[in-house]
Enzyme design. Structure first.
Site, PDB file in Angstrom:
ATOM      1  N   HIS A   1       0.765  -1.044  -0.065  1.00  0.00           N
ATOM      2  CA  HIS A   1       0.085  -0.043  -0.063  1.00  0.00           C
ATOM      3  C   HIS A   1       1.087   1.095  -0.023  1.00  0.00           C
ATOM      4  O   HIS A   1       1.943   1.343   0.550  1.00  0.00           O
ATOM      5  CB  HIS A   1      -0.980   0.154   1.075  1.00  0.00           C
TER       6      HIS A   1
ATOM      7  N   GLU B   1     -11.007  -6.808  -4.757  1.00  0.00           N
ATOM      8  CA  GLU B   1     -10.712  -7.784  -3.570  1.00  0.00           C
ATOM      9  C   GLU B   1     -11.957  -7.682  -2.930  1.00  0.00           C
ATOM     10  O   GLU B   1     -12.311  -6.888  -2.112  1.00  0.00           O
ATOM     11  CB  GLU B   1      -9.397  -7.586  -2.743  1.00  0.00           C
TER      12      GLU B   1
ATOM     13  N   ASP C   1      -5.074 -13.942  -2.391  1.00  0.00           N
ATOM     14  CA  ASP C   1      -4.251 -13.624  -1.311  1.00  0.00           C
ATOM     15  C   ASP C   1      -4.506 -14.630  -0.252  1.00  0.00           C
ATOM     16  O   ASP C   1      -5.390 -15.102   0.153  1.00  0.00           O
ATOM     17  CB  ASP C   1      -4.930 -12.676  -0.441  1.00  0.00           C
TER      18      ASP C   1
ATOM     19  N   ASP D   1      -6.459 -13.299   9.401  1.00  0.00           N
ATOM     20  CA  ASP D   1      -4.956 -13.344   8.329  1.00  0.00           C
ATOM     21  C   ASP D   1      -4.063 -14.047   8.792  1.00  0.00           C
ATOM     22  O   ASP D   1      -3.066 -13.561   8.884  1.00  0.00           O
ATOM     23  CB  ASP D   1      -4.538 -11.793   8.204  1.00  0.00           C
TER      24      ASP D   1
ATOM     25  N   ASP E   1      -0.974 -12.685   2.218  1.00  0.00           N
ATOM     26  CA  ASP E   1      -1.851 -11.365   3.056  1.00  0.00           C
ATOM     27  C   ASP E   1      -1.789 -11.966   4.390  1.00  0.00           C
ATOM     28  O   ASP E   1      -3.212 -11.983   4.746  1.00  0.00           O
ATOM     29  CB  ASP E   1      -2.961 -10.901   2.482  1.00  0.00           C
TER      30      ASP E   1
END
Length: 477
Positions: A143, A273, A337, A350, A380
């Protein structure tokens, strides 16, 4: 008296320590193993003592070695590394702190100095590329605000990003590139109501400017894709929301992104996403089917594909395999991901995928899709809050890479054995008849079908052989 002197000494030491922290963190970490130059640049290795990770096979007991992932091994006509196209997520790996809604950060990497300065951003970037080289991965994801600090103005933020990206370009050379880049349109207070779906046109414009810049730097770094994750593109209450207007705004935003991509000559794939909720009550890209419908409504099929995150799939009430198949049969599977959630925890944890069964189903979809290029598998995923050693960063990624590699091997066994495919073929064999072919060709009118139903009488429905299908699948693991 002696005890009083000791107490006084301790108090003075505490005051001095507090004074040091009040004056601001040091430019280099207070770590005896680290070396800092006069300019504040970190010298030496970020991961000393950790070698380049190699493949040693399933019998190896070395935790810092691959047991199943053999990058150069050819499987079904492709090298394993080309099936996988692994990528490291900068935000979890180098910006993850171990903090959660219930606790403060737990991770204090030795190269960190406690600031979010440009110097610190560059140091993290150097750590990123040393990690990529040692783990043997040639792609990374980012990002914009993870790799460079936000400034007081948009102009300052852009300058900060340019400075860090210039270093990244130098460090990645010709062999490494971003799998994808994206803009962080969810953390800053300005995005409390979303970016593209904000009720304020000024926020919409700021989000557009931020995506424009993030797309430019992704293109500059040779990125293969660009991702849109609408973390706050949704609503908390429909009572104060014009949902139709917000969806129209989001559609116009995506159209403008397509136009700018073409204007700057960026040939990467644009990805959306899906995620159902968290942080919003309802996000507009709820799941793969919802997102596909959005793309069709706004004429964006052919311009976007989907980035499927496994943990998001389970939050939406689906399996990762379901979401991958939904994207695949719609021609929209672009990237994965690679993570998973805990079945006992109802939020986005995650975690690194370690379930061989789940990995096998994921790889079946990837094989059916012919691979993911120019997409790949982005980790991710983040270390658990309790994992605080630098070595744990390697152990987690090795585990994730080995799990997917073993899933690939199991999926190949299923395909080569053919038993599962034959079971599925037999289940639908009635549609391989003349009338079945007419139905599938759109020529099965109701009058004809009614006559056949009356002629044939009550149909006999065969067993689905569900248990046999599961036995065949388990035998491949």
């Amino acid at each position: 008296m002696k005890g009083g002197r000791i107490l006084l000494l301790l108090v003075c030491s505490t005051v001095i320590t507090l004074g040091v922290f009040a004056a601001g963190p040091p430019t280099c970490p207070a770590d005896l193993g680290g070396k800092c130059s006069g300019s504040g640049e970190w010298e030496g290795e970020f991961f000393p003592g950790i070698p380049k990770i190699k493949y040693e096979g399933p019998s190896s007991k070395n935790p810092l070695a691959f047991k199943w992932y053999n990058a150069e091994e050819e499987i079904l006509g492709k090298k394993m590394k080309d099936w996988m196209r692994f990528s490291i997520a900068f935000w979890h790996t180098f910006r993850g702190t171990g903090g959660d809604p219930f606790g403060a950060p737990t991770k204090y990497w030795p190269w960190e100095d406690g600031t979010n300065s440009l110097a610190m951003a560059k140091r993290r970037m150097r750590a990123n590329f040393e990690f990529l080289e040692k783990i043997g991965v040639d792609r990374w994801c980012f990002h914009d605000r993870d790799i460079a600090p936000d400034g007081e103005t948009l102009e300052e933020s852009n300058r900060n990003l340019d400075e860090v990206v210039t270093l990244a370009k130098e460090l990645q050379g010709t062999k490494i590139r971003p799998l994808w880049g994206t803009a962080q349109l969810f953390m800053h207070p300005r995005y409390m109501h979303g970016g593209a779906t904000s009720s304020e046109v000024g926020v919409y414009a700021y989000a557009a400017a931020q995506v424009k810049k993030a797309m430019e730097v992704t293109h500059y770094l040779g990125g293969e894709n660009y991702v849109f994750w609408g973390g706050r593109e949704g609503y908390q209450s429909l009572l104060n929301t014009d949902m139709e207007r917000e969806l129209d705004h989001l559609g116009r935003f995506c159209e403008a992104a397509v136009a700018y991509k073409k204007k700057i000559g960026f040939n990467g794939t644009l990805l959306i996403e899906p995620k159902p909720q968290e942080p919003t009550k309802h996000q507009y890209d709820w799941d793969a089917a919802t997102t596909a419908n959005f793309l069709r409504k706004y004429g964006l099929i052919g311009e976007f594909k989907l980035n499927i995150e496994c943990n998001h799939a389970t939050l939406s009430g689906h399996s990762c395999h379901h979401e991958l198949e939904t994207a695949r049969i719609n021609g929209l599977l672009g990237n994965i991901d690679a993570n998973t959630g805990d079945p006992q925890i109802g939020w986005d944890t995650d975690q690194f995928m370690t379930d061989i069964s789940e990995a096998t189903l994921v790889m079946l979809s990837v094989i059916r899709n012919g691979g993911l290029a120019p997409g790949g598998f982005n980790f991710d995923a983040k270390l658990r809050r309790e994992s605080t050693d630098v070595e744990d960063i390697f152990l987690a990624h090795i585990s994730g890479m080995d799990t997917l590699a073993r899933g690939l091997r199991s999926a190949v066994k299923l395909i080569q054995d053919g038993s599962l495919a034959e079971l599925v073929r037999k289940r639908y064999q009635s549609f391989d008849t003349e009338i079945g072919a007419q139905v599938e060709a759109g020529k099965g009118d109701f009058e004809t079908l009614e006559k056949l139903a009356m002629k044939w009488g009550e149909p006999k429905v065969p067993s689905a052989k569900q248990e046999l299908a599961e036995m065949i699948f388990q035998s491949a693991l």
